[in-house]
Enzyme design. Structure first.
Site, PDB file in Angstrom:
ATOM      1  N   ASP A 150      -1.823  -8.867   8.867  1.00  0.00           N
ATOM      2  CA  ASP A 150      -1.105  -7.597   8.928  1.00  0.00           C
ATOM      3  C   ASP A 150       0.387  -7.877   9.046  1.00  0.00           C
ATOM      4  OD1 ASP A 150      -3.428  -6.139   8.762  1.00  0.00           O
ATOM      5  OD2 ASP A 150      -3.635  -5.893  10.936  1.00  0.00           O
ATOM      6  N   ASP A 151       1.193  -6.875   8.753  1.00  0.00           N
ATOM      7  CA  ASP A 151       2.639  -7.101   8.749  1.00  0.00           C
ATOM      8  C   ASP A 151       3.247  -7.155  10.144  1.00  0.00           C
ATOM      9  OD1 ASP A 151       2.504  -4.477   9.509  1.00  0.00           O
ATOM     10  OD2 ASP A 151       3.398  -3.650   7.693  1.00  0.00           O
ATOM     11  N   GLU A 196     -12.115  -1.783   7.192  1.00  0.00           N
ATOM     12  CA  GLU A 196     -12.287  -2.806   6.155  1.00  0.00           C
ATOM     13  C   GLU A 196     -12.571  -4.172   6.776  1.00  0.00           C
ATOM     14  OE1 GLU A 196      -8.236  -3.971   7.328  1.00  0.00           O
ATOM     15  OE2 GLU A 196      -9.416  -2.130   7.355  1.00  0.00           O
ATOM     16  N   ASP A 197     -12.016  -4.434   7.961  1.00  0.00           N
ATOM     17  CA  ASP A 197     -12.272  -5.702   8.639  1.00  0.00           C
ATOM     18  C   ASP A 197     -13.704  -5.781   9.151  1.00  0.00           C
ATOM     19  OD1 ASP A 197     -11.804  -3.649  10.397  1.00  0.00           O
ATOM     20  OD2 ASP A 197     -10.278  -4.691  11.577  1.00  0.00           O
ATOM     21  N   ARG A 252     -14.371   3.591  14.293  1.00  0.00           N
ATOM     22  CA  ARG A 252     -14.957   2.255  14.197  1.00  0.00           C
ATOM     23  C   ARG A 252     -16.381   2.230  14.767  1.00  0.00           C
ATOM     24  NH1 ARG A 252     -11.022  -1.214  12.595  1.00  0.00           N
ATOM     25  NH2 ARG A 252     -11.779  -3.153  13.509  1.00  0.00           N
ATOM     26  N   ASN A 286       0.824  -1.207   0.000  1.00  0.00           N
ATOM     27  CA  ASN A 286       0.000   0.000   0.000  1.00  0.00           C
ATOM     28  C   ASN A 286       0.856   1.254   0.000  1.00  0.00           C
ATOM     29  OD1 ASN A 286      -2.668  -0.698  -0.250  1.00  0.00           O
ATOM     30  ND2 ASN A 286      -3.100  -0.748   1.943  1.00  0.00           N
ATOM     31  N   ASN A 302      -3.078   3.858  -1.531  1.00  0.00           N
ATOM     32  CA  ASN A 302      -3.070   3.442  -0.133  1.00  0.00           C
ATOM     33  C   ASN A 302      -4.510   3.164   0.279  1.00  0.00           C
ATOM     34  OD1 ASN A 302      -2.299   2.901   2.495  1.00  0.00           O
ATOM     35  ND2 ASN A 302      -2.349   5.054   3.103  1.00  0.00           N
TER      36      ASN A 302
END
Length: 407
Positions: A185-186, A270-271, A320, A138, A164
């Protein structure tokens, strides 16, 4: 009589202490030993090495809509939209038997977090059942040409599109050859045993989101709020979760565009959007599994500007809250389902005890009092020993008892 009672007290105390020591040694001795799943699947680990890093254009490999379903009514109705597959059978073209089925990892990262994504790739080395890793890069800047990528025993590809967008996580890519998707996730570093266990659970519940970070929603003050520490979950975050690849097509092409626009505007939620989609489609709750280790990267808590994870942004949780209420308006109802169901690996002692306190009749506060079974065992044994001593020894029977002052 007093001597016999004291001997009984001493014997029982020694037995309680020995039992306590045994369980403490068993818990701490096996905490990092892993499950028995890894040796079973160790022979499935590919032995090939990656020759050079591969780059790709994310937009060029996004598949076109493949849904042949009737138009979706996103409002609640009697004819809920359902995915045309069940939780047992699956496409035999990818894997003829469940024990050799593989999964694809979608690893989301950002151009400012190169050290994290490199560490993630190195951590995944030797993971059984892994087909390939697709790194979603991204951001506007492409990877540095001088960046040294790790050599691992699985194929991986860096995919960029100059945007992004968290929606990139769920793009249906043509190069995905497996039905199972592990979204990561990273900064997630779960043990290989944990991932294998979660994958086995997903194989039994192929229409669900199966993952580790569980979250909830509560009704408070006339609106829905996001609960980051629930005992009853309604969400499993896709920062570390398995789901079926067909949901990527539904997310990109069938889900209302306004939801994806909200995700892009906020760089958040997005989750939550994926959980809304899957719960609406299946009318089922996600499944949380318990990891065998702390999955967050211990070295990824950066103070350097631009490298902090998104959840550390001050407005993250407020956004959120707003997303949950906005998505509810789009769907016409809250499609999320509450669940106290959780699957734990029987070879690991990792289950915390969760207590909920009703504070205002319309909201709950989740409290994790005991984070480790050893602490539970110690407290129970200690209290039991005190009660046992009180029942077995009554100081009123002997006025000259030297222990009288203690009780």
């Amino acid at each position: 009589m007093l001597l016999m009672r004291q001997k009984t007290i001493f014997t029982i105390s020694v037995l309680v202490i020995l039992v306590l020591i045994f369980f403490l040694l068993r818990i701490f001795g096996t905490q990092n030993s892993g499950t028995n799943l890894l040796p079973i699947f160790q022979e499935k680990v590919p032995k090939t090495n990656l020759d050079g890093i591969q780059y790709g254009d994310l937009n060029a490999i996004v598949s076109q809509p493949v849904s042949q379903l009737e138009p979706i009514d996103w409002k609640k109705s009697e004819n809920l939209f359902t995915i045309p597959f069940n939780s047992v059978e699956h496409d035999k073209s990818n894997s003829s038997k469940s024990y050799d089925e593989e999964f694809t990892i979608i690893l989301l990262t950002h151009w400012k977090r190169t050290s994290e994504v490199i560490s993630s790739l190195e951590h995944l080395t030797g993971l059984p059942r892994l087909s390939k890793v697709l790194v979603i890069w991204n951001g506007e800047k492409p990877p540095d040409s001088n960046l040294k990528w790790p050599t691992v025993n699985f194929p991986y590809k860096i995919l960029t599109n100059g945007r992004n967008s968290l929606n990139n996580r769920f793009l249906p890519l043509e190069i995905i050859e497996t039905e199972a998707i592990l979204s990561m996730d990273d900064d997630m570093f779960p043990s290989h045993e944990s991932l294998l266990f979660a994958f086995r659970v997903w194989q039994e519940f192929r229409d669900r989101i199966v993952g580790f970070p569980g979250r909830g929603v509560v009704w408070k003050g006339g609106r829905w709020e996001y609960d980051p520490h629930p005992c009853v979950i309604s969400l499993v975050l896709t920062g570390l979760a398995f789901f079926h690849k067909k949901y990527m097509n539904l997310y990109t092409y069938e889900m209302p565009e306004v939801i994806r626009q909200r995700v892009d505007n906020l760089t958040n939620c997005e989750d939550i959007a994926m959980n809304f989609l899957v719960s609406h489609v299946t009318q089922k709750a996600p499944i949380k599994v318990t990891p065998t280790n702390e999955w967050l990267c211990p070295k990824c808590d950066r103070e350097e500007k631009g490298k902090d994870p998104l959840w550390k942004i001050p407005t993250h949780f407020e956004e959120r809250d707003n997303c949950i209420n906005f998505f509810t308006e789009v769907y016409g109802y809250l499609p999320l389902f509450k669940s106290e169901y959780r699957l734990d690996d029987i070879f690991e002692n990792v289950a915390p005890i969760c207590f909920r306190i009703n504070k205002n009749n319309d909201s709950f506060e989740s409290i994790y009092i005991f984070r480790h079974p050893a602490l539970v065992l110690f407290i129970v044994a200690f209290l039991g020993l005190i009660i046992l001593l009180k029942f077995c020894y009554n100081p009123q029977h002997n006025k000259h008892n030297t222990y009288r002052d203690y009780w």
